[in-house]
Scaffold this motif. Structure first.
Motif, PDB file in Angstrom:
ATOM      1  N   PHE B 120       0.825  -1.201   0.000  1.00  0.00           N
ATOM      2  CA  PHE B 120       0.000   0.000   0.000  1.00  0.00           C
ATOM      3  C   PHE B 120       0.866   1.260   0.000  1.00  0.00           C
ATOM      4  O   PHE B 120       0.630   2.189  -0.778  1.00  0.00           O
ATOM      5  CB  PHE B 120      -0.938   0.007   1.212  1.00  0.00           C
ATOM      6  CG  PHE B 120      -1.619   1.332   1.403  1.00  0.00           C
ATOM      7  CD1 PHE B 120      -2.674   1.698   0.592  1.00  0.00           C
ATOM      8  CD2 PHE B 120      -1.163   2.236   2.365  1.00  0.00           C
ATOM      9  CE1 PHE B 120      -3.281   2.934   0.736  1.00  0.00           C
ATOM     10  CE2 PHE B 120      -1.764   3.468   2.513  1.00  0.00           C
ATOM     11  CZ  PHE B 120      -2.834   3.824   1.697  1.00  0.00           C
ATOM     12  N   HIS B 124       0.691   4.030  -2.778  1.00  0.00           N
ATOM     13  CA  HIS B 124       0.226   5.338  -2.334  1.00  0.00           C
ATOM     14  C   HIS B 124       1.249   6.421  -2.663  1.00  0.00           C
ATOM     15  O   HIS B 124       0.907   7.484  -3.182  1.00  0.00           O
ATOM     16  CB  HIS B 124      -0.019   5.255  -0.825  1.00  0.00           C
ATOM     17  CG  HIS B 124      -0.451   6.537  -0.197  1.00  0.00           C
ATOM     18  ND1 HIS B 124      -1.574   7.215  -0.602  1.00  0.00           N
ATOM     19  CD2 HIS B 124       0.082   7.265   0.827  1.00  0.00           C
ATOM     20  CE1 HIS B 124      -1.711   8.305   0.142  1.00  0.00           C
ATOM     21  NE2 HIS B 124      -0.714   8.371   1.018  1.00  0.00           N
ATOM     22  N   GLN B 127       1.440   7.162  -6.316  1.00  0.00           N
ATOM     23  CA  GLN B 127       0.277   7.888  -6.822  1.00  0.00           C
ATOM     24  C   GLN B 127       0.320   9.384  -6.505  1.00  0.00           C
ATOM     25  O   GLN B 127      -0.139  10.200  -7.293  1.00  0.00           O
ATOM     26  CB  GLN B 127      -1.008   7.302  -6.218  1.00  0.00           C
ATOM     27  CG  GLN B 127      -1.461   6.042  -6.906  1.00  0.00           C
ATOM     28  CD  GLN B 127      -2.640   5.419  -6.199  1.00  0.00           C
ATOM     29  OE1 GLN B 127      -2.722   5.423  -4.975  1.00  0.00           O
ATOM     30  NE2 GLN B 127      -3.569   4.882  -6.967  1.00  0.00           N
ATOM     31  N   PHE B 188      -9.559   8.739  -7.056  1.00  0.00           N
ATOM     32  CA  PHE B 188     -10.630   8.001  -6.379  1.00  0.00           C
ATOM     33  C   PHE B 188     -11.931   7.992  -7.162  1.00  0.00           C
ATOM     34  O   PHE B 188     -12.992   7.714  -6.623  1.00  0.00           O
ATOM     35  CB  PHE B 188     -10.814   8.529  -4.951  1.00  0.00           C
ATOM     36  CG  PHE B 188      -9.595   8.270  -4.106  1.00  0.00           C
ATOM     37  CD1 PHE B 188      -8.967   7.038  -4.140  1.00  0.00           C
ATOM     38  CD2 PHE B 188      -9.056   9.272  -3.294  1.00  0.00           C
ATOM     39  CE1 PHE B 188      -7.830   6.792  -3.386  1.00  0.00           C
ATOM     40  CE2 PHE B 188      -7.921   9.030  -2.542  1.00  0.00           C
ATOM     41  CZ  PHE B 188      -7.309   7.793  -2.592  1.00  0.00           C
ATOM     42  N   TRP B 193      -9.190   1.625  -6.855  1.00  0.00           N
ATOM     43  CA  TRP B 193      -8.303   2.338  -5.931  1.00  0.00           C
ATOM     44  C   TRP B 193      -8.982   2.512  -4.575  1.00  0.00           C
ATOM     45  O   TRP B 193      -8.368   2.354  -3.527  1.00  0.00           O
ATOM     46  CB  TRP B 193      -7.891   3.707  -6.471  1.00  0.00           C
ATOM     47  CG  TRP B 193      -6.957   3.637  -7.646  1.00  0.00           C
ATOM     48  CD1 TRP B 193      -7.092   4.320  -8.821  1.00  0.00           C
ATOM     49  CD2 TRP B 193      -5.755   2.859  -7.762  1.00  0.00           C
ATOM     50  NE1 TRP B 193      -6.063   4.013  -9.672  1.00  0.00           N
ATOM     51  CE2 TRP B 193      -5.222   3.117  -9.046  1.00  0.00           C
ATOM     52  CE3 TRP B 193      -5.096   1.966  -6.928  1.00  0.00           C
ATOM     53  CZ2 TRP B 193      -4.054   2.523  -9.517  1.00  0.00           C
ATOM     54  CZ3 TRP B 193      -3.934   1.370  -7.384  1.00  0.00           C
ATOM     55  CH2 TRP B 193      -3.423   1.650  -8.666  1.00  0.00           C
ATOM     56  N   TYR B 197      -7.563   1.037  -1.011  1.00  0.00           N
ATOM     57  CA  TYR B 197      -7.346   1.882   0.162  1.00  0.00           C
ATOM     58  C   TYR B 197      -8.139   1.385   1.371  1.00  0.00           C
ATOM     59  O   TYR B 197      -7.622   1.367   2.486  1.00  0.00           O
ATOM     60  CB  TYR B 197      -7.685   3.347  -0.161  1.00  0.00           C
ATOM     61  CG  TYR B 197      -6.522   4.070  -0.805  1.00  0.00           C
ATOM     62  CD1 TYR B 197      -6.024   3.656  -2.036  1.00  0.00           C
ATOM     63  CD2 TYR B 197      -5.898   5.139  -0.170  1.00  0.00           C
ATOM     64  CE1 TYR B 197      -4.950   4.289  -2.627  1.00  0.00           C
ATOM     65  CE2 TYR B 197      -4.809   5.786  -0.753  1.00  0.00           C
ATOM     66  CZ  TYR B 197      -4.342   5.350  -1.979  1.00  0.00           C
ATOM     67  OH  TYR B 197      -3.263   5.971  -2.548  1.00  0.00           O
ATOM     68  N   SER B 200      -6.548  -1.778   2.671  1.00  0.00           N
ATOM     69  CA  SER B 200      -5.282  -1.480   3.350  1.00  0.00           C
ATOM     70  C   SER B 200      -5.520  -0.864   4.724  1.00  0.00           C
ATOM     71  O   SER B 200      -4.765  -1.133   5.666  1.00  0.00           O
ATOM     72  CB  SER B 200      -4.443  -0.523   2.507  1.00  0.00           C
ATOM     73  OG  SER B 200      -4.207  -1.092   1.253  1.00  0.00           O
ATOM     74  N   MET B 201      -6.549  -0.048   4.831  1.00  0.00           N
ATOM     75  CA  MET B 201      -6.824   0.548   6.136  1.00  0.00           C
ATOM     76  C   MET B 201      -7.341  -0.502   7.115  1.00  0.00           C
ATOM     77  O   MET B 201      -7.109  -0.414   8.319  1.00  0.00           O
ATOM     78  CB  MET B 201      -7.818   1.710   6.002  1.00  0.00           C
ATOM     79  CG  MET B 201      -7.214   2.949   5.347  1.00  0.00           C
ATOM     80  SD  MET B 201      -5.658   3.488   6.118  1.00  0.00           S
ATOM     81  CE  MET B 201      -4.472   2.935   4.913  1.00  0.00           C
ATOM     82  N   ALA B 247      -9.854   5.879   5.600  1.00  0.00           N
ATOM     83  CA  ALA B 247     -10.687   5.181   4.606  1.00  0.00           C
ATOM     84  C   ALA B 247     -11.826   6.072   4.134  1.00  0.00           C
ATOM     85  O   ALA B 247     -12.313   5.938   3.006  1.00  0.00           O
ATOM     86  CB  ALA B 247     -11.222   3.877   5.196  1.00  0.00           C
ATOM     87  N   PRO B 250     -11.060   8.265   0.428  1.00  0.00           N
ATOM     88  CA  PRO B 250     -11.401   7.733  -0.902  1.00  0.00           C
ATOM     89  C   PRO B 250     -12.893   7.494  -1.071  1.00  0.00           C
ATOM     90  O   PRO B 250     -13.434   7.751  -2.153  1.00  0.00           O
ATOM     91  CB  PRO B 250     -10.618   6.408  -0.973  1.00  0.00           C
ATOM     92  CG  PRO B 250     -10.079   6.152   0.372  1.00  0.00           C
ATOM     93  CD  PRO B 250     -10.059   7.444   1.107  1.00  0.00           C
TER      94      PRO B 250
END
Ligand code: HEM
Ligand code: SF4
Ligand code: FES
Lengths: 256, 257
Positions: B120, B124, B127, B188, B193, B197, B200-201, B247, B250
């Protein structure tokens, strides 16, 4: 006798540390629920001896939960399905008729297999010898209770000292870490006035020996505490970390 | 008998590094979240873009950010070193192992959760961080009429100007900046994506529910009075509030499209 059980055992058999082991299936028939797990294995072994086969090797001594000699990883847990008990105190009523029981030795690089289910736990002895002692002055016999120790501290030290050195903590840990054992042994002296002389050298020496024996590191999963038959607490590990980091960062002079 | 090795060569010393870098990363999460809350301002990204410029050009913050990158790398390297060491400590595994009977799933899978986090972090940073530092984000000009306090924004053509400017011209405050906000909004728009995210959170949450309290145990900071506080903060602040806060970003951009 009614109420007796028939079990299927899958037992790890291994000639010695240099040979490959494998699981062998045995039937344990007519097992009384009042037997201990070790007595159940005795029954199976008598049968094997009668047939002229090599009996299953496993460690045991006191059979009353105080020596720490018995081991066995039973159905995925050290000392079996119950908490706060050793294998010798585990009754067969914790199992049910027709159950399959998988029995493995403690698995750790630092505990090589001697034969079958018996492993060599002398790594623990060497850790203890590295620093698990106090120096005592010679001379006249000191009076009892001359050194005042608060009750809470005495109790805490006593609780740490109840570790029987069975190795279930190592067996349970995903990293095969010996932190619970070593921390209990360090704590029982670090807490008491008698243990102060070697306090910081002890922490360093015992941790060094623990690492040298090839035990894993601690991820603080708490598996050791949950599986320890005598309830040694994770607090001991925090204390050991404190003792060791304190020694290393502030008292390096006291290394052996 | 074995001689005591230097601190950082012992298992306890390696864990000390894990815990210190881990806690430093935790403290960064707080700052990062608070700063990014500006994404929720309804100001065409002005506050956020100004903040992005400040964070990348203020020397003390730049120093801390390099410390942060180093911490991530060291944390990941020591995670690998310890994992290899721990695997070696049990060369023959169990046929049956009931870890769930004695420990939590996340505490046993910190490495997997951490790997998700590493993937991630790399994604991240490529990006946003990489694009921001390599002139790959759009530019924007904000014009605020100082009499009416009204702000209008227009996109600037790339190449016309670089970096950042702030000046007053004829009663109009003008700010020209890289439009990281638009880059965020643009990214987003894509559901995948957003999904990455959010997942990953979730991994962050599980990593920290165990990791935060574990770090204090590693440091030996265990106290009857304070341990419950650490546990509470680990679960509710780092395990719930922070991941949900991140979170939400996004998800917010995806839904407001
Ligand atoms: C935002 C990012 C991260 C934060 C805030 C964080 C935080 C933490 C904390 C506080 C700990 C506990 C340390 C201890 O027990 O002493 C920890 C442990 C751990 N972290 Fe992370 N971490 C992050 C990213 C990562 C990454 C990217 C990886 C792997 C590539 C990773 C792998 C691990 C592992 C394997 C452990 C357990 C180590 C052990 O106890 O054996 N973490 N982390
Ligand atoms: S700490 Fe508990 S599990 Fe570990 S050796 Fe001592 S008694 Fe056995
Ligand atoms: S045989 Fe002594 S504790 Fe089990």
């Amino acid at each position: 006798m009614s109420g007796n059980m028939n079990l299927t055992l899958k037992v790890w058999r291994q000639k010695n540390d240099n040979t490959r082991g494998k699981f062998v299936t045995y039937q344990a028939n007519g097992i009384s629920p009042d037997m201990s797990f070790l007595e159940m294995l005795d029954v199976v072994n008598e049968d094997l001896v009668r047939k002229g086969e090599d009996p299953i090797h496993f460690d045991h001594d006191c059979r009353e939960g105080i020596c720490g000699m018995c081991s066995l990883h039973i159905n995925g847990r050290p000392h079996g399905p119950k908490q706060g008990t050793t294998t010798c105190q585990l009754h067969m009523r914790s199992f049910h008729d027709g159950q399959t029981v998988v029995i493995e030795p403690w698995r750790a690089a630092a505990f090589p297999v001697i034969k079958d289910l018996a492993v060599d736990r002398s790594a623990f002895d060497r850790i203890q010898q590295a620093g698990g002692y106090v120096n005592v002055n010679t001379g006249g016999v000191p009076d009892a209770n001359v050194i005042p120790i608060p009750k809470i501290i005495a109790d805490e030290a006593f609780e740490s000292a109840t570790c029987i050195g069975c190795g279930a903590c190592v067996a349970a840990c995903k990293n095969a870490s010996a932190m619970l054992f070593v921390s209990a042994k360090i704590s029982q002296y670090a807490l008491l006035p008698q243990g102060q002389t070697e306090r910081y050298s002890r922490a360093q020496a015992m941790v060094a020996q623990m690492d040298a024996e090839g035990f894993g590191s601690c991820t603080n999963t708490g598996a050791c505490e949950a599986e320890c038959p005598v309830g040694i607490k994770l607090t001991n590990i925090a204390r050991m970390n404190r003792e060791y980091l304190n020694a290393k960062i502030f008292k390096e002079i006291e290394v052996h | 008998m074995s001689k005591s090795k230097p601190l950082l060569f012992s298992t306890l010393g390696k864990k000390l590094i894990m815990s210190l870098t881990g806690l430093f990363l935790c403290s960064f999460l707080i700052v990062h979240l608070i700063g990014n809350l500006q994404l929720f301002y309804n100001d065409q990204g002005k506050a956020f873009n100004e903040y992005a410029y400040f964070m990348t050009h203020f020397t003390p913050i730049k120093i801390v950010s390099y410390l942060l990158y180093t911490s991530i790398v060291i944390h990941a390297i020591y995670a690998l070193v310890l994992t290899i060491h721990n695997k070696k400590a049990r060369p023959v595994g169990y046929a049956v192992y009931r870890g769930s009977a004695n420990s939590s799933w996340n505490s046993r899978n910190m490495g997997i959760l951490g790997t998700v986090l590493l993937v991630f972090i790399v994604t991240h940073m490529s990006q946003f961080w990489w694009k921001f530092h390599n002139d790959q984000v759009p530019y924007i000009e904000y014009r605020t009429d100082l009499n009416t306090n009204k702000t209008t924004a227009t996109e600037l053509v790339a190449g016309e100007f670089t970096d950042y400017m702030e000046y007053v011209d004829n009663g109009v405050a003008i700010t020209k900046a890289r439009d990281l906000y638009k880059q965020v909004a643009f990214t987003f728009k894509e559901w995948y994506w957003v999904a990455l995210y959010v997942v990953s959170m979730a991994a962050l949450s599980f990593h920290l529910i165990h990791g935060f309290k574990s770090a204090f145990q590693t440091l030996g900071w265990d106290h009857k009075k304070y341990a419950p506080i650490i546990r509470f903060v680990g679960i509710w602040f780092f395990g719930v509030a922070i991941p949900i806060g991140f979170a939400a970003m996004p998800v917010y951009f995806y839904l407001s499209n």
